[in-house]
Design a protein around this motif. Structure first.
Motif, short mmCIF file in Angstrom:
data_model
loop_
_atom_site.label_atom_id
_atom_site.label_comp_id
_atom_site.label_asym_id
_atom_site.label_seq_id
_atom_site.Cartn_x
_atom_site.Cartn_y
_atom_site.Cartn_z
N LYS A 365 -17.68 10.92 -27.97
CA LYS A 365 -16.67 10.45 -28.93
C LYS A 365 -17.35 9.65 -30.03
CE LYS A 365 -12.93 9.78 -25.59
NZ LYS A 365 -12.31 8.75 -24.74
N GLY A 366 -18.42 10.20 -30.55
CA GLY A 366 -19.17 9.50 -31.60
C GLY A 366 -20.38 8.78 -31.04
N PHE A 367 -20.94 7.88 -31.84
CA PHE A 367 -22.13 7.16 -31.38
C PHE A 367 -22.06 5.69 -31.76
CE2 PHE A 367 -23.23 9.25 -35.44
CZ PHE A 367 -23.51 8.14 -36.22
N ASP A 368 -22.77 4.89 -30.98
CA ASP A 368 -22.94 3.48 -31.32
C ASP A 368 -24.36 3.29 -31.77
OD1 ASP A 368 -20.37 2.47 -30.61
OD2 ASP A 368 -20.92 2.84 -28.52
N HIS A 369 -24.57 2.35 -32.68
CA HIS A 369 -25.95 2.09 -33.09
C HIS A 369 -26.26 0.62 -32.90
CE1 HIS A 369 -23.49 1.54 -36.68
NE2 HIS A 369 -24.41 0.73 -37.14
N GLU A 370 -27.53 0.36 -32.61
CA GLU A 370 -27.93 -1.01 -32.34
C GLU A 370 -29.30 -1.26 -32.94
OE1 GLU A 370 -28.03 -0.94 -28.10
OE2 GLU A 370 -29.78 0.33 -28.02
N ALA A 457 -35.42 -0.91 -37.11
CA ALA A 457 -35.17 0.34 -36.37
C ALA A 457 -33.74 0.33 -35.86
CB ALA A 457 -36.14 0.47 -35.20
N VAL A 458 -33.15 1.50 -35.86
CA VAL A 458 -31.77 1.63 -35.34
C VAL A 458 -31.78 2.71 -34.28
CG1 VAL A 458 -29.39 2.20 -35.94
CG2 VAL A 458 -30.80 1.00 -37.58
N ARG A 459 -31.24 2.35 -33.13
CA ARG A 459 -31.19 3.34 -32.06
C ARG A 459 -29.73 3.77 -31.85
NH1 ARG A 459 -33.12 2.88 -25.79
NH2 ARG A 459 -33.29 5.10 -25.47
N PHE A 460 -29.56 5.01 -31.51
CA PHE A 460 -28.22 5.57 -31.37
C PHE A 460 -27.95 5.93 -29.92
CE2 PHE A 460 -29.76 6.28 -35.59
CZ PHE A 460 -28.69 5.90 -36.38
N ARG A 461 -26.77 5.53 -29.48
CA ARG A 461 -26.36 5.89 -28.12
C ARG A 461 -25.03 6.63 -28.19
NH1 ARG A 461 -29.24 3.26 -24.24
NH2 ARG A 461 -30.31 1.35 -24.87
N PRO A 462 -24.91 7.71 -27.42
CA PRO A 462 -23.63 8.42 -27.46
C PRO A 462 -22.53 7.61 -26.80
CG PRO A 462 -25.08 9.39 -25.82
CD PRO A 462 -25.88 8.34 -26.52
N ARG A 463 -21.34 7.71 -27.32
CA ARG A 463 -20.20 7.04 -26.69
C ARG A 463 -19.73 7.88 -25.51
NH1 ARG A 463 -16.69 5.10 -31.98
NH2 ARG A 463 -18.08 3.41 -32.57
N ALA A 464 -18.60 7.50 -24.95
CA ALA A 464 -18.08 8.21 -23.77
C ALA A 464 -17.81 9.68 -24.10
CB ALA A 464 -16.80 7.54 -23.31
N LEU A 465 -17.71 10.47 -23.06
CA LEU A 465 -17.45 11.91 -23.24
C LEU A 465 -16.09 12.14 -23.87
CD1 LEU A 465 -18.40 13.91 -20.03
CD2 LEU A 465 -19.53 13.89 -22.23
N GLN A 466 -16.02 13.18 -24.68
CA GLN A 466 -14.71 13.56 -25.21
C GLN A 466 -13.84 14.08 -24.07
OE1 GLN A 466 -14.93 16.39 -28.42
NE2 GLN A 466 -16.60 15.29 -29.41
N GLU A 467 -12.53 13.95 -24.25
CA GLU A 467 -11.64 14.51 -23.22
C GLU A 467 -11.31 15.95 -23.57
OE1 GLU A 467 -9.43 11.34 -24.18
OE2 GLU A 467 -10.77 10.11 -22.96
#
Lengths: 987, 125
Positions: A365-370, A457-467
């Motif tokens: 459901k998109g991505f988060d970045h940190e 640096a920015v790292r990307f993590r996937p959000r929860a799975l789509q339904e």
């Protein structure tokens, strides 16, 4: 010493929303959607035309079917053009029709009674091979399409009946066009308007089978003949002596068979498409492999990023696009015959997707970045070649980093030749920080030995799975179900394909073999179409006036104006797109470094392949042993676990036995000129080459001067001919002679094949596919009746003018003054097969006729082929040979650009079109930096020299340097090119 | 005007296509009884045209029936733009629709059981 240059990076441009954030564009009116699928009826038709430049309709054949059953068929003809069809010809057609029980109609009657009845009133699928050409043959008038989605296309009038709408056609590439009926008149009744109902107008269902075939058969272009052969249709295309001859029953048989073959191909393709089980997407909406990929993602219930995360900050998208570069294609050992081992990575893009776990991003459901600055810094400091054999490390590569380039080896996009931009992996120094993928930075460390300085640096993590993700059976086979939510989809596809291929090899029953082959093709298509292109898709809309855009670049955003506006494709996901190509470049860098550690060089690389080169003096056995060590280095990274090598030694390295590669090595040699311009060959006992792989880059745009029949007898082919080489006979022969010249020790004296066919003007054939291209013939068409004009989708010829020929014609006074003012002419001519065609050529810039004597012949055009420079590297100039070296670029400013491959096909056939490039220019700060550099260069070289080199006056340059005049982008570009040349000369 | 509609009115396939476009599907059928002859089908505004644009396909008989039910609802004095009024109308209409469907389900259930028994008898003999 470094070379001062402006470098280009991709930017993310969105329509400017006003200072208060309000969208300045009018909201689109919502209309009810029309029916997605055609009715049970199908209209198939094909036109036969004259072969001169007018390509006028002579007659056509058609079939009307309901649920596949033939309900009527017939012939239609053009009654009012005696030059195309004589009264005697019409008599033959009528007699043939009555003898065979066919309907015989005039063009008008066909349009009224058949075309609009089926295509418009019934909602039938209109099927043809190269449909835009056939539809445009029926035109009674044409103009420019104005609808927003069809801008840059034609509006074709077929009927004078008021309620028959025009057909609008927008050409995308040689295989694909958007075709639909135009919206005409008031389509909502008064009562509907009162109720606020807005109906969709009838768009029609146009199916060019060339488009569907290319999408379903792996992107290859087909003629109707080759398509019928590939699909094994019941009927095949017949042969005829010519198309401009008097009509005969045999010729009419040929035309009727064409329509039947078209239908049979369509039927087979529909069955192939049905096997994919993509019931939501009708076949006429499949325009390419990418459409197929998107349809699969939709079918699995995967929502695109723009839907699941519409609020990704545009600044971040700008930074992500800034890190985007295509595959690496370079030449290391230039213009020198070297013994090589040619290897390529198995399914490179799906492989890196799997290694980095990118599928998880696709279904999230998109991505988060940190912020990941410290971790990235320590990772980059610690990383070394051996660590990249750890699959875990690749999972950590889902990051982008901002670096302060200081001699780092990173992809640099610049106009190295002063004209067109290319990407080269070069050393870069820049004052301004730049964003790159983490993979590119690791590659840089492997190559240079020192880590780039990371600022952020920015790292990307996937959000929860789509339904709502749904498993899909591949090819309707319930034993082969791929579940998007479980496991890695890309990996599963490749593993399954490997299994099906193995089964195919073992199977002896021809019917089962056919099924297995179809299945492996389906899996290949699915892997290709979902693993890369769709995530980088951006569609370009052209406008007459510049649009106000907000450009998001490396850091800040700024406003720009552009006539070309990029619109993200439906599954646009710049994060996935950039990580894939970044990791693929890292994979190649690993191969390069592993080779280096083993004392082996390389001759060239091309996206996913590398030609390992034997160093001088090394014995062949030792070379092969070391190559085996290099290829096996990647075994630890293999994500598939099915025993097949990841870095695979290609078939070209092995001796052919009965046309098939055996297990025994046969020494393979490479001759590389520049990126994508290389050939692989064996050398026989007689010292003559046998070509195993050749690229037609730089040759493919030209019409073939001779075929197999006229080929010089002295040039030998492989026992199985050109099969598998993917080049035409004349291209093979050019390469053959080039190799021979190098082998015989006279590389500067290449004897091109001895045939007079090469002494004719070299020509490319391209269709007048857009109103802008057709407008080149405005002068030619002026005052002529429609029958005598060059019309939409007619072919035209493009020639190149030779500098020497132009100078000679100038000296002889053969050239008009208007032509002189514009410099070397850009020559085009109406299409014609005869030798007279060049006599009708003219300069498209001025419209003035061009004497045929100035046109480059094939021989002249090919004379430079083996000297083509690789200017992105040092030692890559025309006559340079041996090892190229990476340049050291000093980036003085960043220019922002859009999609690089915009209108690539037009440029491929017609030469570079500056208007096709999407350029946003530099920010104000960037422009100031350019002016500062120009001031520095003009101090060293002199203002007059710099101005003269750039083609402007000294006063103009002075005004730019003082800041009193704001230069155009093109002037600034010319000045920077001149500054670069002067700096290089001053060394 | 007559000329403009020459295909549509004289040609059965063209007429059917127009109807399909009107219904938004190539296989329209009454949502209650399954009637599929397009000439007998109409679009029904589920909550009443003034309150919601959502429609469903019904045959002429069931459309008349549903319209008849709507006449028993509170008179049209309310504000059509009021969300509560619109939801209320929608619920009343759905309740009537479900009532018809309940009857239809019963009929269909009995029909299936009878069909099953006839088949069993046929197999036994």
């Amino acid at each position: 010493m470094t070379l001062p240059m402006t470098i280009a990076v991709r930017g993310y441009a969105v329509p400017f929303k006003g200072h208060d954030g309000a969208d300045t564009e009018k909201p689109k009116a919502r209309r009810q959607k029309g029916l997605r699928k055609p009715s049970h009826e199908t209209l198939i038709f094909d036109c036969e035309t004259t072969t001169d430049h007018t390509e006028n309709l002579r007659f056509g054949t058609y079939q009307c079917r309901r649920k596949g059953q033939l309900i009527e068929k017939g012939i239609f003809y053009e009654p009012s053009n005696p030059k195309a069809l004589s009264l005697k010809d019409i008599g033959v057609i009528r007699h043939y029709a009555s003898k065979h029980g066919l309907d015989c109609l005039t063009r008008d009657a066909f349009i009224q009674k058949i075309f609009y009845r089926y295509a418009y009133a019934y909602g039938a699928a209109v099927v043809g091979f190269n449909l835009p050409f056939d539809i445009s043959r029926l035109a009674i008038k044409y103009g420019t399409a104005h609808a927003r989605d069809m801008r840059g296309g034609f509006s074709i009038k077929l009927s004078n009946t008021p309620h028959h709408p025009n057909v609008v056609i927008k050409h995308l590439n040689s295989r694909t066009s958007f075709i639909r009926f135009a919206a005409s008149g008031q389509r909502d009744s008064r009562s509907e308007r009162k109720k606020g109902i807005k109906k969709q107008h009838r768009k029609g269902y146009f199916q060019d089978i060339r488009t569907l075939a290319a999408a379903l058969l792996g992107g290859r272009s087909h003629s109707l003949k080759s398509l019928a052969d590939t699909l094994q249709t019941e009927h095949r295309k017949l042969e005829v002596d010519g198309h401009d001859l008097p009509i005969t029953p045999r010729y009419l048989d040929y035309a009727m068979t064409d329509t039947q073959v078209t239908w049979e191909c369509y039927e087979k393709l529909l069955a192939m498409y049905a096997a994919h089980g993509l019931t939501d997407m009708p076949a006429h909406r499949i325009y390419s492999e990418a459409s197929l990929g998107k349809a699969y993602l939709n079918h699995m219930g995967i929502l695109p990023l723009c839907k699941v995360q519409p609020d990704v900050p545009p600044k971040l998208l700008g930074q992500l696009l800034g890190t985007y570069y295509g595959g690496r294609s370079e030449v290391r050992i230039r213009r020198q015959v070297v013994r090589v081992l040619y290897a390529d990575f198995r399914s490179m893009y799906p492989t890196v997707c799997t290694l980095m776990g990118l599928w998880r991003h696709v279904i999230a459901k998109g991505f988060d970045h940190e912020d990941w600055t410290e971790e990235a810094q320590s990772l980059l400091q610690a990383v070394e070649l051996g660590a990249l054999q750890d699959k875990g490390l690749w999972k950590a590569l889902t990051a982008i980093v901002q670096i302060e380039p200081d001699g780092d080896a990173v992809p640099v996009r610049a106009a190295y030749d002063g004209k067109s931009r290319t990407i080269g992996l070069n050393h870069l120094t820049a004052k301004e920080p730049l964003w790159y993928t983490l993979a590119d930075c690791i590659a840089s460390k492997l190559i240079t030995g020192h880590a780039p300085k990371i600022i952020r640096a920015v790292r990307f993590r996937p959000r929860a799975l789509q339904e709502g993700l749904m498993p899909i059976p591949i090819g309707g086979d319930t034993n082969l179900i791929l579940d998007p939510a479980n496991g890695d989809f890309f990996r599963e596809l490749i593993v399954q394909r490997g299994k099906v291929q193995d089964e195919h090899k073992r199977e002896t029953d021809p019917h089962k073999r056919e099924l297995l082959d179809a299945r492996q093709l389906m899996l290949k298509l699915l892997a290709n179409s979902t693993s890369y292109g769709i995530y980088a898709e951006q569609n370009v809309q052209s406008y007459d006036r510049p649009r106000d855009l907000e450009l998001y670049g490396q850091e800040a955003s700024f406003r720009v104006g552009s006539k070309s506006v990029e619109e993200p494709g439906s599954h646009f996901h710049p994060l996935v797109a950039t990580l894939i190509t970044g990791a693929a470049r890292l994979m190649l860098a690993c191969a390069e470094c592993v080779a280096d550690k083993n004392g082996i060089g390389w001759a060239f690389c091309d996206t996913d392949s590398l030609a390992l080169a034997r160093p001088e003096g090394m014995k062949d056995d030792l070379f092969l042993k070391r190559c085996a060590k290099i290829t096996s280095w990647f075994d630890k990274l293999d994500p598939y676990g099915d025993g097949k090598p990841l870095f695979k030694v290609e078939d070209q390295n092995f001796r052919l036995k009965e046309g098939k590669p055996s297990q025994a090595h046969e020494p393979l040699y490479a001759l590389a000129i520049s990126a994508k311009r290389y050939v692989l060959f064996n050398i026989g006992a007689d010292g003559k080459p046998t070509i195993r792989k050749a690229l037609a880059h730089g040759l493919g745009h030209l019409l073939e001067p001779y075929g197999e029949k006229d080929a010089p007898k002295s040039i030998s082919l492989l026992p199985n001919g050109l099969a598998g080489l993917e080049v035409k006979r004349w291209q093979h022969d050019i390469w053959y002679q080039i190799i021979l010249a190098f082998l015989e020790g006279h590389p500067n004296r290449i004897e091109l094949p001895r045939t007079r066919k090469l002494d004719r003007p070299a020509r490319s054939r391209y269709g007048a596919t857009t109103p802008a291209l057709l407008s080149w013939f405005k002068g030619f068409n002026s005052g002529k009746s429609l029958h005598d004009q060059v019309k939409p989708f007619n072919f035209m010829l493009a020639y190149s003018a030779s500098k020497a020929g132009f100078a000679a014609a100038l000296a002889n006074g053969d050239i008009e003054d208007d032509l002189i003012e514009n410099g070397l002419p850009a020559v085009v001519a109406p299409f014609g097969e005869s030798d007279d065609a060049p006599k009708k050529s003219f300069d498209r810039k001025s419209g003035k006729p061009v004497p045929p004597s100035i046109l480059k012949t094939y021989r002249e055009a090919m004379a430079d082929y083996a000297w083509h420079p690789e200017q992105k590297f040092e030692n890559g100039d025309r006559s340079d040979t041996g090892v190229t070296r990476r340049r050291h670029i000093n980036a003085i400013a960043i220019e922002y650009i859009g999609k690089e491959a915009n209108r690539w096909e037009e440029q491929f056939y017609l030469g570079e079109l500056p208007e096709a490039a999407i350029e946003y220019g530099a920010s104000n700060q960037g422009n100031n930096q350019i002016v500062d550099t120009l001031a520095l260069v003009s101090k060293q070289a002199g203002q007059s020299t710099l101005a003269a080199r750039a083609g402007i006056t000294r006063q103009e340059l002075a005004a730019i340097l003082q800041g009193t005049s704001k230069p155009r982008r093109s002037t600034l570009k010319a000045l920077m090119t001149a500054a670069m040349q002067l700096t290089e000369e001053g060394r | 005007m007559t000329k403009k509609r020459q295909f549509d009115h004289r040609d059965r396939i063209a007429r059917a296509r127009r109807k399909h476009e009107h219904f938004g599907t190539t296989e329209p059928a009454c949502s209650v009884c399954g009637e599929s002859r397009v000439a007998l089908l109409e679009k029904h505004h589920i909550a009443g045209r003034a309150y919601d644009p959502a429609t469903m396909i019904l045959c002429k008989n069931h459309h008349a029936l549903m319209t008849e039910f709507q006449k028993d609802f509170p008179p049209d004095a309310g504000d059509p733009s009021n969300a509560l009024e619109r939801i209320g109308r929608m619920l009343l209409n759905l309740a009537e629709l479900f009532a018809i469907l309940v009857e239809k389900f019963k009929e269909f259930g009995i029909y299936l059981i009878e069909l099953a028994r006839k088949e069993a008898e046929g197999a036994g003999s």
